[in-house]
Write a protein that holds these residues in place. Sequence first.
Motif, mmCIF file in Angstrom:
data_model
loop_
_atom_site.group_PDB
_atom_site.id
_atom_site.type_symbol
_atom_site.label_atom_id
_atom_site.label_comp_id
_atom_site.label_asym_id
_atom_site.label_seq_id
_atom_site.Cartn_x
_atom_site.Cartn_y
_atom_site.Cartn_z
ATOM 1 N N UNK A 77 -4.431 7.872 4.601
ATOM 2 C CA UNK A 77 -4.337 6.662 3.809
ATOM 3 C C UNK A 77 -4.797 6.542 2.309
ATOM 4 N N UNK A 78 -5.180 7.736 1.803
ATOM 5 C CA UNK A 78 -5.235 7.875 0.484
ATOM 6 C C UNK A 78 -5.948 9.337 0.093
ATOM 7 N N UNK A 79 -6.253 9.597 -1.238
ATOM 8 C CA UNK A 79 -6.786 10.693 -1.444
ATOM 9 C C UNK A 79 -8.417 10.759 -1.355
ATOM 10 N N UNK A 80 -8.743 11.723 -0.580
ATOM 11 C CA UNK A 80 -9.895 12.069 -0.187
ATOM 12 C C UNK A 80 -10.684 13.291 -0.951
ATOM 13 N N UNK A 81 -11.865 13.198 -1.470
ATOM 14 C CA UNK A 81 -12.652 14.427 -2.053
ATOM 15 C C UNK A 81 -13.946 14.466 -1.362
ATOM 16 N N UNK A 82 -14.323 15.759 -1.679
ATOM 17 C CA UNK A 82 -15.829 15.976 -1.161
ATOM 18 C C UNK A 82 -16.358 16.813 -2.101
ATOM 19 N N UNK A 109 -6.926 18.758 2.023
ATOM 20 C CA UNK A 109 -7.651 19.953 2.832
ATOM 21 C C UNK A 109 -8.554 18.982 3.950
ATOM 22 N N UNK A 110 -8.936 17.623 3.672
ATOM 23 C CA UNK A 110 -9.891 16.942 4.475
ATOM 24 C C UNK A 110 -9.120 16.149 5.471
ATOM 25 N N UNK A 111 -7.572 16.256 5.397
ATOM 26 C CA UNK A 111 -6.862 15.563 6.415
ATOM 27 C C UNK A 111 -6.920 14.136 6.233
ATOM 28 N N UNK A 112 -6.872 13.597 5.403
ATOM 29 C CA UNK A 112 -6.778 12.005 5.245
ATOM 30 C C UNK A 112 -5.422 11.662 5.033
ATOM 31 N N UNK A 120 0.717 -1.097 -0.095
ATOM 32 C CA UNK A 120 0.070 -0.007 0.011
ATOM 33 C C UNK A 120 0.868 1.274 -0.071
ATOM 34 N N UNK A 121 0.580 2.224 -0.862
ATOM 35 C CA UNK A 121 1.162 3.663 -0.905
ATOM 36 C C UNK A 121 0.187 4.420 -0.297
ATOM 37 N N UNK A 122 0.627 5.209 0.846
ATOM 38 C CA UNK A 122 -0.266 6.031 1.115
ATOM 39 C C UNK A 122 -0.162 7.627 0.632
ATOM 40 N N UNK A 123 -0.984 8.427 1.104
ATOM 41 C CA UNK A 123 -0.888 9.825 0.576
ATOM 42 C C UNK A 123 0.205 10.628 0.555
ATOM 43 N N UNK A 124 1.055 10.537 1.789
ATOM 44 C CA UNK A 124 2.142 11.258 2.113
ATOM 45 C C UNK A 124 2.183 12.621 2.222
ATOM 46 N N UNK A 125 0.835 13.201 2.678
ATOM 47 C CA UNK A 125 0.694 14.683 2.970
ATOM 48 C C UNK A 125 0.455 14.841 4.131
ATOM 49 N N UNK A 126 0.572 15.829 4.976
ATOM 50 C CA UNK A 126 0.308 16.314 6.089
ATOM 51 C C UNK A 126 -1.377 16.787 5.803
ATOM 52 N N UNK A 127 -1.763 16.879 6.633
ATOM 53 C CA UNK A 127 -3.231 17.438 6.419
ATOM 54 C C UNK A 127 -3.180 19.160 6.442
ATOM 55 N N UNK A 128 -4.034 19.329 5.557
ATOM 56 C CA UNK A 128 -4.168 20.853 5.216
ATOM 57 C C UNK A 128 -5.427 21.576 6.160
ATOM 58 N N UNK A 129 -5.646 22.923 5.897
ATOM 59 C CA UNK A 129 -6.807 23.356 6.495
ATOM 60 C C UNK A 129 -7.198 23.151 8.126
ATOM 61 N N UNK A 130 -6.085 22.865 8.707
ATOM 62 C CA UNK A 130 -6.334 22.562 10.189
ATOM 63 C C UNK A 130 -5.575 23.765 11.130
ATOM 64 N N UNK A 131 -5.611 24.727 10.422
ATOM 65 C CA UNK A 131 -5.170 26.175 11.420
ATOM 66 C C UNK A 131 -5.759 27.356 10.952
ATOM 67 N N UNK A 132 -5.427 28.406 11.700
ATOM 68 C CA UNK A 132 -5.981 29.645 11.290
ATOM 69 C C UNK A 132 -5.412 29.962 9.948
ATOM 70 N N UNK A 133 -4.107 29.736 9.669
ATOM 71 C CA UNK A 133 -3.389 30.229 8.329
ATOM 72 C C UNK A 133 -3.825 29.190 7.235
ATOM 73 N N UNK A 134 -4.503 28.064 7.451
ATOM 74 C CA UNK A 134 -4.847 27.145 6.328
ATOM 75 C C UNK A 134 -6.179 27.661 5.744
#
Length: 196
Positions: A150-155, A145-148, A124-138
Amino acid sequence: MTTPVVSIAYHSGYGHTAVIAEAVRDGAAAAGATVHLIKVDEIDEAQWELLDGSDAIVFGSPTYMGTASGAFHKFAEDSSKRWFTDAWKNKLAAGFSNSGSKSGDKLHTLQYFATLAAQHGMHWVNLGLKPGWNSTEGSEHDLNRLGFFFGAAAQTNSDEGPEGVHKADIATAQHLGGRVAETARTFIAGQAAVAA
């Protein structure tokens, strides 16, 4: 330099997940991979053989009622013919999903994909990104932006069509495609070095 082959096996009920699949394709292609998009509800024997010949398979589906779509589940069950022969053993795998809600239980769908991959003996290859949109500067325009993890998540809002897929989610999916392609290239080189 070896060109990795990445196949994206996905289902899209209303077109939103297809946009994400195309973004994964674009990211993998930009990273130098040969990429195949395969709609699992229309799969034929030639496409099964493309999956068998791939270095990596990225699974994708909308999240319906807390899991992957019925069409994807049928594909997964049909893949048991590959399981019996270890056809996908030691390939790379990754996943993505879309839902109408920010969470929408997409993590369960991604975990389902990882379990499917594990049953096939894939890595398994994970997303490898820190979560975005989780601070006042985000902002909602951050990658992941959704903070996953395990993989890429979209809304996508349930009252919008495919044109409503969020640009940050598209960019996150492109990142996943690039990461899978780069990991596959490294993996292929490592296998060649061990064989030598």
